[in-house]
Design an enzyme around this catalytic site. Structure first.
Site, PDB file in Angstrom:
ATOM      1  N   LYS A  89       0.928  -1.347   0.121  1.00  0.00           N
ATOM      2  CA  LYS A  89       0.050  -0.051  -0.113  1.00  0.00           C
ATOM      3  C   LYS A  89       0.864   1.325  -0.119  1.00  0.00           C
ATOM      4  CE  LYS A  89      -1.559   3.117   2.891  1.00  0.00           C
ATOM      5  NZ  LYS A  89      -1.695   3.963   2.009  1.00  0.00           N
TER       6      LYS A  89
ATOM      7  N   GLY B  32       6.982   5.163   8.070  1.00  0.00           N
ATOM      8  CA  GLY B  32       6.101   6.317   8.537  1.00  0.00           C
ATOM      9  C   GLY B  32       6.394   6.873   9.623  1.00  0.00           C
ATOM     10  N   SER B  33       5.308   7.527  10.105  1.00  0.00           N
ATOM     11  CA  SER B  33       5.555   8.379  11.306  1.00  0.00           C
ATOM     12  C   SER B  33       5.521   7.426  12.694  1.00  0.00           C
ATOM     13  CB  SER B  33       4.546   9.175  11.424  1.00  0.00           C
ATOM     14  OG  SER B  33       3.309   8.765  11.426  1.00  0.00           O
TER      15      SER B  33
ATOM     16  N   VAL C 124       1.886   6.424  13.493  1.00  0.00           N
ATOM     17  CA  VAL C 124       1.236   5.391  12.907  1.00  0.00           C
ATOM     18  C   VAL C 124       2.068   3.944  13.100  1.00  0.00           C
ATOM     19  CG1 VAL C 124       0.951   4.208  10.534  1.00  0.00           C
ATOM     20  CG2 VAL C 124       0.344   6.753  11.026  1.00  0.00           C
ATOM     21  N   GLY C 125       3.293   4.115  13.568  1.00  0.00           N
ATOM     22  CA  GLY C 125       4.136   2.874  13.667  1.00  0.00           C
ATOM     23  C   GLY C 125       3.550   2.194  15.084  1.00  0.00           C
TER      24      GLY C 125
ATOM     25  N   GLU D 140       9.985   1.420  10.498  1.00  0.00           N
ATOM     26  CA  GLU D 140      11.007   2.511  10.350  1.00  0.00           C
ATOM     27  C   GLU D 140      10.633   3.851  10.385  1.00  0.00           C
ATOM     28  OE1 GLU D 140      14.196   1.930   9.726  1.00  0.00           O
ATOM     29  OE2 GLU D 140      14.110  -0.113   9.625  1.00  0.00           O
TER      30      GLU D 140
ATOM     31  N   CYS E 245      13.482  11.386   6.574  1.00  0.00           N
ATOM     32  CA  CYS E 245      13.559  10.856   7.882  1.00  0.00           C
ATOM     33  C   CYS E 245      14.664  11.167   8.458  1.00  0.00           C
ATOM     34  CB  CYS E 245      13.054   9.374   8.081  1.00  0.00           C
ATOM     35  SG  CYS E 245      14.228   8.406   6.809  1.00  0.00           S
TER      36      CYS E 245
ATOM     37  N   GLN F 165       0.783  19.384   5.538  1.00  0.00           N
ATOM     38  CA  GLN F 165       2.354  19.278   6.011  1.00  0.00           C
ATOM     39  C   GLN F 165       2.664  20.766   6.152  1.00  0.00           C
ATOM     40  OE1 GLN F 165       4.476  16.637   7.054  1.00  0.00           O
ATOM     41  NE2 GLN F 165       5.571  18.351   7.612  1.00  0.00           N
TER      42      GLN F 165
ATOM     43  N   GLU G 193       9.941  16.156  15.538  1.00  0.00           N
ATOM     44  CA  GLU G 193       9.877  15.912  14.065  1.00  0.00           C
ATOM     45  C   GLU G 193       9.111  16.946  13.338  1.00  0.00           C
ATOM     46  OE1 GLU G 193       8.829  12.526  11.823  1.00  0.00           O
ATOM     47  OE2 GLU G 193      10.587  12.466  10.939  1.00  0.00           O
TER      48      GLU G 193
HETATM   49  P1  NAD Z   1       2.500   8.278   8.040  1.00  0.00           P
HETATM   50  O1  NAD Z   1       2.840   7.550   9.040  1.00  0.00           O
HETATM   51  O2  NAD Z   1       1.370   9.545   7.959  1.00  0.00           O
HETATM   52  O3  NAD Z   1       1.940   7.454   6.817  1.00  0.00           O
HETATM   53  C1  NAD Z   1       2.864   6.453   6.230  1.00  0.00           C
HETATM   54  C2  NAD Z   1       2.035   5.129   5.895  1.00  0.00           C
HETATM   55  O4  NAD Z   1       1.129   4.753   6.624  1.00  0.00           O
HETATM   56  C3  NAD Z   1       0.933   5.822   4.559  1.00  0.00           C
HETATM   57  O5  NAD Z   1       0.893   4.780   3.430  1.00  0.00           O
HETATM   58  C4  NAD Z   1      -0.295   6.100   5.178  1.00  0.00           C
HETATM   59  O6  NAD Z   1      -1.315   5.829   4.242  1.00  0.00           O
HETATM   60  C5  NAD Z   1      -0.142   4.525   6.285  1.00  0.00           C
HETATM   61  N1  NAD Z   1      -1.118   4.809   7.553  1.00  0.00           N
HETATM   62  C6  NAD Z   1      -1.643   5.939   7.754  1.00  0.00           C
HETATM   63  N2  NAD Z   1      -2.506   5.765   8.890  1.00  0.00           N
HETATM   64  C7  NAD Z   1      -2.446   4.188   8.916  1.00  0.00           C
HETATM   65  C8  NAD Z   1      -3.102   3.475   9.926  1.00  0.00           C
HETATM   66  N3  NAD Z   1      -3.991   3.842  10.870  1.00  0.00           N
HETATM   67  N4  NAD Z   1      -2.646   2.045   9.723  1.00  0.00           N
HETATM   68  C9  NAD Z   1      -2.108   1.536   8.542  1.00  0.00           C
HETATM   69  N5  NAD Z   1      -1.589   2.588   7.781  1.00  0.00           N
HETATM   70  C10 NAD Z   1      -1.620   3.814   7.985  1.00  0.00           C
HETATM   71  O7  NAD Z   1       3.763   9.000   7.443  1.00  0.00           O
HETATM   72  P2  NAD Z   1       3.950   9.844   6.132  1.00  0.00           P
HETATM   73  O8  NAD Z   1       3.387  11.246   6.118  1.00  0.00           O
HETATM   74  O9  NAD Z   1       3.733   9.099   4.821  1.00  0.00           O
HETATM   75  O10 NAD Z   1       5.555   9.876   6.122  1.00  0.00           O
HETATM   76  C11 NAD Z   1       6.432  10.883   6.787  1.00  0.00           C
HETATM   77  C12 NAD Z   1       6.911   9.933   8.195  1.00  0.00           C
HETATM   78  O11 NAD Z   1       7.762   8.949   7.633  1.00  0.00           O
HETATM   79  C13 NAD Z   1       7.752  10.884   9.008  1.00  0.00           C
HETATM   80  O12 NAD Z   1       7.688  10.631  10.347  1.00  0.00           O
HETATM   81  C14 NAD Z   1       9.251  10.027   8.671  1.00  0.00           C
HETATM   82  O13 NAD Z   1      10.349  10.366   9.665  1.00  0.00           O
HETATM   83  C15 NAD Z   1       8.637   8.709   8.287  1.00  0.00           C
HETATM   84  N6  NAD Z   1       9.913   8.184   7.580  1.00  0.00           N
HETATM   85  C16 NAD Z   1      10.764   7.271   8.128  1.00  0.00           C
HETATM   86  C17 NAD Z   1      11.730   6.515   7.325  1.00  0.00           C
HETATM   87  C18 NAD Z   1      12.433   5.623   7.875  1.00  0.00           C
HETATM   88  O14 NAD Z   1      13.127   4.915   7.193  1.00  0.00           O
HETATM   89  N7  NAD Z   1      12.850   5.769   9.299  1.00  0.00           N
HETATM   90  C19 NAD Z   1      12.029   6.954   5.764  1.00  0.00           C
HETATM   91  C20 NAD Z   1      11.018   7.967   5.455  1.00  0.00           C
HETATM   92  C21 NAD Z   1       9.783   8.299   6.340  1.00  0.00           C
END
Ligand code: NAD
Length: 512
Positions: free
Chosen positions: A191, A244-245, A248-249, A266, A300, A347, A401
């Site tokens: 996804k 992701g964030s 959400v993680g 991550e 990130c 954002q 962040e």
């Molecule tokens: P986000 O957490 O908003 O979304 C990430 C993904 O999760 C998207 O595909 C989103 O649709 C999905 N998602 C959102 N809510 C969900 C839920 N309840 N259940 C399952 N999936 C869900 O993050 P973003 O805004 O897309 O990206 C930015 C974040 O990602 C920042 O915090 C950044 O630091 C992090 N990031 C981390 C790394 C790393 O490798 N550590 C790399 C790139 C980005």
């Protein structure tokens, strides 16, 4: 892939008709079960609709997982070197399509062309590396403690892997997940982020064109709760990988734990770059600009904190700010532009809200801080490169962040003080130190609590063949890239072959 054509949007610079992209399930391009779609718009010019994508839900995830399940029965038996050859072929296809993929990525994500070419290149590098892994996938072969007995451990695929990806590296990050997963013999449902699905489509299309069989890779587009949640909950999915964030993680990690899935998270970062008095300041300023404002600060690993020793603090600030003010902001398709827009309205609002937060906390704004409003910026989410100085390490601008072009500069007394400041946050992704002193460099490598440390380079710039990930709230201990990815996408099976023709009892028959 595109099956329907809508009228061309009234958009400057977009001469292509808007395409409707479908989900890719079991080798077919299919509409979402709900029959709904959403738009992927250019953050530099929101009149430009990059594509129309399927708004999917649980039924689509179920169909994709079923397809992946059927495919797994066959794919796991394909020898790993053969699987890897298809990944190698996908790399060659991506090389041919690199410019097209990069331009589309700049349109949907906003970062400048040089960077989107780099994003595609990272997927190519990952493909070559993982293709090589198909002939390694090493495991231990060890002597048995018993005579006439053979002992080894082999890597086995896990099964169906679910992947949820962010928008900032919309091809590279999916490649870090899909490519090791399929080389290891797993099948996948991905996804992509709702802001940038097209770049993930380009990657999946290259893999399909390379001959990856139906059902091995499936793509379901849509929003997090609609698609990500059912994927993380699905009982047939054995591994979930989210980038992701941290918010959400936490949700995805808790969901995955309920059915004991393997889970790789991550997450966020607040990455420090330390500049000591003996640093090459030209280099540190160059690095701090690239690390802080590259990808509009939406990495990130972005250099969001610069911790500068007091002896060079004033000079560093003066020269850094002078350069930051001159950065050319605009549409990333213009090769002279150095910084693109924020990914979306939300954002941008977050970025601007942190300007107010920092000001209210007493940090000193010395550069930027505003939305760009000239007519050339009116259809995009543009903001000035922003720098705060005299930031206290405990301020929110130094702790949280932002994920935008906002850099916090913090003074420090010495290396020890700097490392205390660097480590005094909840995240632990990347870190950097500028010095000419090898002793202090190695001390910092040992003491910085982060998954990555750069010496005399900014906090960004990871290569695909070393582990990528972080400590503390940045993740849950797994690593992407390099051998870490092979570790995540395989399970160990220990194998004992007894050719003694008699019952030998381990730990008991010691011949004493
Ligand atoms: P986000 O957490 O908003 O979304 C990430 C993904 O999760 C998207 O595909 C989103 O649709 C999905 N998602 C959102 N809510 C969900 C839920 N309840 N259940 C399952 N999936 C869900 O993050 P973003 O805004 O897309 O990206 C930015 C974040 O990602 C920042 O915090 C950044 O630091 C992090 N990031 C981390 C790394 C790393 O490798 N550590 C790399 C790139 C980005």
């Amino acid at each position: 892939m595109a099956t329907e054509t809508l009228p061309t949007p009234a958009t400057i610079g977009n001469t292509h008709p808007t395409k409707v992209y479908k989900n890719f399930i079991d080798g077919e391009w299919v509409e979402s079960s709900m029959g709904e779609t959403f738009e992927d718009r250019n953050p530099a010019d929101t009149r430009d609709v990059v594509g129309i994508f399927q708004k999917s839900g649980k039924a689509d995830v179920d169909a994709a997982v079923d397809a992946a399940k059927r495919a797994f029965a066959r794919w796991r038996l394909v020898p790993a070197p053969r699987r890897a050859e298809l990944v190698f072929k996908a790399a060659e296809i991506l090389i041919e399509r690199k410019e097209e993929c990069a331009r589309d990525m700049t349109r949907e994500m906003g970062k400048v062309l040089a960077e989107t070419r780099g994003d595609v290149q990272e997927a190519i590098d990952c493909a070559y590396y993982m293709a090589g892994e198909g002939r390694r996938m090493f495991g231990p072969t060890v002597p048995s403690e018993l005579p006439n007995k053979f002992a080894m451990a082999v890597r086995q695929p896990i099964g169906i892997c679910g992947m949820i990806t962010p928008w900032n590296f919309p091809m590279a990050i999916p490649s870090w997940k899909l490519l090791p997963a399929i080389v290891c013999g797993n099948t996948c449902v991905i996804k992509p982020a709702q802001d940038t699905p097209l770049s993930t489509f380009h990657l999946v299309r290259a893999l399909a064109d390379a001959g990856v069989p139906h059902g091995v890779i499936n793509i379901v587009t849509g929003f997090g709760p609609d698609v990500g949640t059912p994927l993380a909950e699905h009982s047939d999915v054995r591994a979930i990988s989210l980038t992701g964030s941290s918010a959400v993680g936490r949700i995805v990690g808790q969901t995955a734990a309920k059915s004991f899935k393997h889970c790789s998270l991550e997450l966020g970062g607040k990455n420090p770059m330390i500049v000591l008095d003996d640093a090459n300041l030209d280099l540190a300023i160059e690095g701090g600009l690239w690390g802080g404002f590259g990808t509009t600060g939406q990495r990130c690993t972005a250099t969001s904190r610069i911790i500068v020793q007091k002896g060079v603090y004033s000079e560093f600030i003066e020269r850094y700010v002078e350069r930051a003010k001159k950065l050319k902001v605009g549409n990333g398709l213009d090769e002279t532009v150095e910084m693109g827009p924020a990914i979306n309205e939300r954002q941008l609002a977050t970025d601007l809200s942190y300007v107010d937060i920092a000001k209210n906390e007493g940090a000193k704004l010395v550069c930027g801080g505003n939305r760009l409003t000239e007519s050339k910026y009116q259809y995009g989410f543009f903001m000035e490169p922003t720098v705060f100085i005299d930031v206290d390490p405990q301020m929110r601008i130094a702790q949280e962040e932002v994920f935008g072009p906002v850099v916090a500069i913090i003074p420090c007394d010495d290396l020890e003080d700097a490392i205390g400041i660097a480590n005094g946050i909840e995240y632990g992704l990347s870190s950097a130190l500028y010095t000419k002193d090898v002793n202090r460099a190695f001390s910092a490598i040992r003491d910085l609590d982060a998954g990555i440390t750069y010496i005399n380079a900014p906090t960004i710039g990871a290569e695909v063949h070393l582990p990528f990930g972080g400590t503390k709230a940045t993740g849950n201990g797994h690593r992407e890239g390099g051998i870490g990815a092979i570790d995540f996408y395989t399970e160990w099976k220990s194998v004992y072959v007894d050719y003694s023709d008699k019952l030998q009892k381990a730990q008991i028959d010691r011949g004493e």
